[in-house]
Every structure is written in structure tokens, then in C-alpha cells.
Design a protein around this motif. Sequence first.
Motif, short mmCIF file in Angstrom:
data_model
loop_
_atom_site.label_atom_id
_atom_site.label_comp_id
_atom_site.label_asym_id
_atom_site.label_seq_id
_atom_site.Cartn_x
_atom_site.Cartn_y
_atom_site.Cartn_z
N ASP A 1 0.84 -1.21 0.00
CA ASP A 1 0.00 0.00 0.00
C ASP A 1 0.87 1.25 0.00
O ASP A 1 0.59 2.20 -0.72
CB ASP A 1 -0.90 0.03 1.25
CG ASP A 1 -2.03 -0.96 1.13
OD1 ASP A 1 -2.22 -1.50 0.02
OD2 ASP A 1 -2.72 -1.19 2.13
N ALA A 2 1.92 1.23 0.82
CA ALA A 2 2.77 2.42 0.94
C ALA A 2 3.46 2.71 -0.39
O ALA A 2 3.58 3.88 -0.80
CB ALA A 2 3.80 2.23 2.04
N ILE A 3 3.90 1.65 -1.09
CA ILE A 3 4.58 1.85 -2.38
C ILE A 3 3.58 2.36 -3.42
O ILE A 3 3.88 3.28 -4.19
CB ILE A 3 5.27 0.54 -2.85
CG1 ILE A 3 6.42 0.18 -1.91
CG2 ILE A 3 5.80 0.70 -4.27
CD1 ILE A 3 7.09 -1.14 -2.21
N SER A 4 2.38 1.78 -3.43
CA SER A 4 1.36 2.22 -4.39
C SER A 4 0.99 3.68 -4.13
O SER A 4 0.80 4.46 -5.07
CB SER A 4 0.10 1.37 -4.26
OG SER A 4 0.42 0.02 -4.47
N ALA A 5 0.89 4.04 -2.84
CA ALA A 5 0.50 5.41 -2.47
C ALA A 5 1.50 6.43 -2.99
O ALA A 5 1.14 7.57 -3.31
CB ALA A 5 0.37 5.52 -0.95
N LEU A 6 2.78 6.01 -3.09
CA LEU A 6 3.82 6.92 -3.61
C LEU A 6 3.41 7.47 -4.97
O LEU A 6 3.58 8.66 -5.26
CB LEU A 6 5.14 6.17 -3.78
CG LEU A 6 6.06 6.05 -2.57
CD1 LEU A 6 7.30 5.31 -3.00
CD2 LEU A 6 6.41 7.40 -2.02
N GLU B 1 3.36 12.95 3.77
CA GLU B 1 3.00 11.75 4.53
C GLU B 1 3.18 10.46 3.74
O GLU B 1 3.80 9.52 4.26
CB GLU B 1 1.57 11.90 5.07
CG GLU B 1 1.16 10.86 6.11
CD GLU B 1 0.64 9.56 5.48
OE1 GLU B 1 0.80 8.52 6.11
OE2 GLU B 1 0.13 9.59 4.34
N PRO B 2 2.72 10.38 2.47
CA PRO B 2 2.92 9.10 1.75
C PRO B 2 4.39 8.73 1.58
O PRO B 2 4.75 7.56 1.65
CB PRO B 2 2.25 9.36 0.40
CG PRO B 2 1.29 10.45 0.65
CD PRO B 2 1.93 11.32 1.67
N LEU B 3 5.25 9.73 1.39
CA LEU B 3 6.68 9.46 1.25
C LEU B 3 7.23 8.94 2.58
O LEU B 3 7.96 7.94 2.61
CB LEU B 3 7.42 10.73 0.82
CG LEU B 3 8.93 10.60 0.68
CD1 LEU B 3 9.30 9.57 -0.37
CD2 LEU B 3 9.58 11.93 0.33
N GLN B 4 6.87 9.62 3.68
CA GLN B 4 7.34 9.20 5.00
C GLN B 4 6.88 7.78 5.30
O GLN B 4 7.64 6.97 5.83
CB GLN B 4 6.81 10.17 6.06
CG GLN B 4 7.38 9.94 7.45
CD GLN B 4 8.89 10.10 7.47
OE1 GLN B 4 9.43 11.16 7.13
NE2 GLN B 4 9.62 9.06 7.83
N ARG B 5 5.64 7.46 4.90
CA ARG B 5 5.12 6.12 5.17
C ARG B 5 5.88 5.07 4.36
O ARG B 5 6.24 4.01 4.88
CB ARG B 5 3.62 6.09 4.80
CG ARG B 5 2.91 4.82 5.21
CD ARG B 5 1.43 5.07 5.45
NE ARG B 5 0.78 5.59 4.26
CZ ARG B 5 0.12 4.83 3.36
NH1 ARG B 5 0.08 3.52 3.52
NH2 ARG B 5 -0.48 5.37 2.33
N LEU C 1 12.40 7.52 -3.17
CA LEU C 1 12.51 8.58 -4.17
C LEU C 1 12.74 8.00 -5.56
O LEU C 1 12.27 8.56 -6.56
CB LEU C 1 13.64 9.55 -3.79
CG LEU C 1 13.33 10.44 -2.58
CD1 LEU C 1 14.56 11.21 -2.14
CD2 LEU C 1 12.19 11.41 -2.86
N HIS C 2 13.46 6.86 -5.61
CA HIS C 2 13.65 6.19 -6.90
C HIS C 2 12.30 5.72 -7.45
O HIS C 2 12.01 5.90 -8.64
CB HIS C 2 14.61 5.00 -6.73
CG HIS C 2 14.66 4.10 -7.92
ND1 HIS C 2 15.50 4.33 -8.98
CD2 HIS C 2 13.94 2.99 -8.23
CE1 HIS C 2 15.31 3.39 -9.89
NE2 HIS C 2 14.37 2.56 -9.46
N LEU C 3 11.47 5.13 -6.58
CA LEU C 3 10.16 4.62 -7.01
C LEU C 3 9.27 5.78 -7.46
O LEU C 3 8.53 5.66 -8.43
CB LEU C 3 9.49 3.86 -5.87
CG LEU C 3 10.11 2.49 -5.55
CD1 LEU C 3 9.57 1.94 -4.26
CD2 LEU C 3 9.86 1.52 -6.69
N LEU C 4 9.38 6.90 -6.76
CA LEU C 4 8.61 8.10 -7.12
C LEU C 4 8.93 8.54 -8.54
O LEU C 4 8.07 8.99 -9.29
CB LEU C 4 9.00 9.22 -6.17
CG LEU C 4 7.94 9.68 -5.21
CD1 LEU C 4 8.52 10.64 -4.23
CD2 LEU C 4 6.76 10.27 -5.93
N LYS C 5 10.21 8.44 -8.89
CA LYS C 5 10.66 8.90 -10.22
C LYS C 5 10.40 7.85 -11.29
O LYS C 5 10.36 8.18 -12.48
CB LYS C 5 12.16 9.19 -10.18
CG LYS C 5 12.49 10.54 -9.58
CD LYS C 5 13.97 10.80 -9.76
CE LYS C 5 14.46 11.94 -8.93
NZ LYS C 5 15.92 11.99 -8.91
#
Lengths: 198, 198
Positions: free
Chosen positions: A45-50, B5-9, B30-34
Motif C-alpha cells: 500500500d505504501a509503495i502504491s500510495a507513492l 505523509e505518503p513518502l514518509q510512510r 525517491l527512486h520509485l517516485l521517479k
Amino acid sequence: MLIAEPLQRAIDELSKLPSIGKKTAQRLALHLLKSDKDAVESLVDAISALKNDLCFCEVCFNLSVEEKCDICKSPKRDHSVVCVVEEISDVIAIEKTNEYNGAYHVLGGVLNPLSDITPDKLHIGELIKRIESGGINEIILALNPDAEGDATSLYLTKILKEYPVKVSRIARGLPIGGDLEFADPATIGRAFSGRIQL
Amino acid sequence: MLIAEPLQRAIDELSKLPSIGKKTAQRLALHLLKSDKDAVESLVDAISALKNDLCFCEVCFNLSVEEKCDICKSPKRDHSVVCVVEEISDVIAIEKTNEYNGAYHVLGGVLNPLSDITPDKLHIGELIKRIESGGINEIILALNPDAEGDATSLYLTKILKEYPVKVSRIARGLPIGGDLEFADPATIGRAFSGRIQL
């Protein structure tokens, strides 16, 4: 080699992450296999939320859950000072110090003609617009102290000269807790040229 | 500190994984975000599949997508030889060698009275049943060469004496590519006592 397909797939996917090799990926996958279902679900969930819950702040391009990020919205911050950084991770690093109370502007990279990163690929136009719309007194350049960061700082300094804002750059010198003996010549040179009177 | 919050989680969840600290977790997040959405989705799917699509083989307790694992089902393997290992990761390590063509039996741990791991907590009963149901000629004990592994090997050897199977233990000695000068005394000692005639 007979590894169950879902395990092999998890290992392959995990090993695509930076700094995670095949061996670590296998350890992580087997750890997840042994973890209870709730723990794995909250990770998923946390990864998807990203990707689903985060966007970029329309003002400073920091991460945000709404159109404007918490920093841009905060009435406690000094919005007349804007710190220009390369990446979101730099915002996090600066926030961790609790020393800075202004706003940010994330460029999204640095100028690098070899990789075809020209000024129009960075959020420089948006920075200019922020300055033109008023209320900003000082721009602090906090780019990495390397060739690309310095080139970008120089470029920004030249552009920003036309605007009524003070432009500064964060200090360079010996890192706190560092050892002069083991510092590189460039750092020691900068520490001397940047000495301050006591 | 103002991290979305989603990043922190995501950072918190990732740093729960073994060998991943806060800094690495932040880098991964941050890698997953990108990364693009497809890449993140295939990672998430692969992790979910670990819990949803995998179960334990009812014969050998190796990982499996069906009731019986690929190794237990394979007609190419020699099912008269069973290699007893501690964990699923040991099966993977042995499979990678391409040197072993028999079946496996995963104990799920080793005897450790201090951690309250008694014989009934391991899949020893199931191993006995496999032997009793016939067709097995040799049991190869491939437990880790440490105190708990040795104690478990000794325990199994005593129990298996009552059954008409050959019981062997994988060899100990200098690892291939190792250096005698840097090997520990216990390993050198074992290498001498286990010497073979040429």
C-alpha cells in the motif's frame, strides 16, 4: 534451476531497485514470504500510495499531497526567502537540519549540456515567474558543489541579476566533524578563500 | 520536519526490511517516485504475488505454486535421494550448483532449545512419514555447519538409524578458492580429519 515463478519474479523486480543486487533481493523476497500478510500489505500500500497519492507542488515542485505543498501553505514559514535546490531529496536534507525557515524551489536537476539538460528542461522559468509575481527578497542557491551545480548556480546568478532580489549561495568549507588532514585540496582551498573574520 | 505523509510512510515501511536503513529506504522511495507507473505496479504485483500465489509443497515444504512443488513433481529427479535442509534459501543455493538431482525436505529451522524450537516445531515427523511410505534410499543432511545445525544432524542421525536408509552429511573442509592461511582453525581441523585418499 527450479525456483518457483512468483519468487523469481519478486527477486527480479526487487533487484531492479538501486543498490539492491540479486542476493539482497532474494533475502528481501524470502523475508517478505515469511512476514505476515498485514506487513506485506502495508508495504505494498505504501509503495502504491507513492505513485497514487503524491504530486508535485505547483509553486515549488516539492512533493505534495495537494496542489500546494505543506511548506508553501505554512503561515509559519518565511516566504520572502526561496532556497533553490536540485532534487526533492535536498529539501528533505535541509528540512532535517531545522535551520531553515524559508520556502523552496526544486529545479528538478542541473544544467548538463552533455546529457541534453538545457535551462528549459529545469523549473527555471517557474522560478522567474515566482520572483516576478513579487514578495521574494532573497534567493539562496543550494546546489551540489560539483561542476554541474556550479555551472547552474552561475547561470542562475546571471539571470537573477536583472531582478531586485538578493542572491546568495550556501557556504563551502570543511564539513563539521571532518578532519583537515583528510580533506581534499579543493575543499581546503575553498575553506581558506571563504574564511570569515572573527 | 515536513516530509509528505505518503513518502514518509513508504520510507518507514521500506526501512522495516532487513539490511535497509532509513537512508537507503529514502533513496528507494525517491527512486520509485521517479520511476514510471508500470515499473512500480509490476514491483507491487510481484510482492503481492509472493503472499497470494505461493504456498508450501505438501511433500517437501519447499515453495510451490501448487500442492506439490516442481522438484517433487519432476520425473527427471531422483526421488530416492532426499536432501534435508534448514530453509528454502538453502534449496535455492543447492539448485544453483546444478550438482544435485534428488529431492529435498525443508525442516523450517534447526533445533534450538533456548529459542524453544523443539523437534515437533520442525518438519521432522513429515520426513519420517516420507521414509515410512517407501521409495527413499538415502538421506543427505545439508544443515549449516554450526552448533544448532550439528545438533539437529546428530538428532536426525539417531532417529533415522531405525529406518533402512543410508544417512550421509555433506562434506566440510576448505572452501573452493579459499586460502589455507586465512581459514579458521576449526575448518582446517575438519579438513584434516575429513581427508580422502587419492
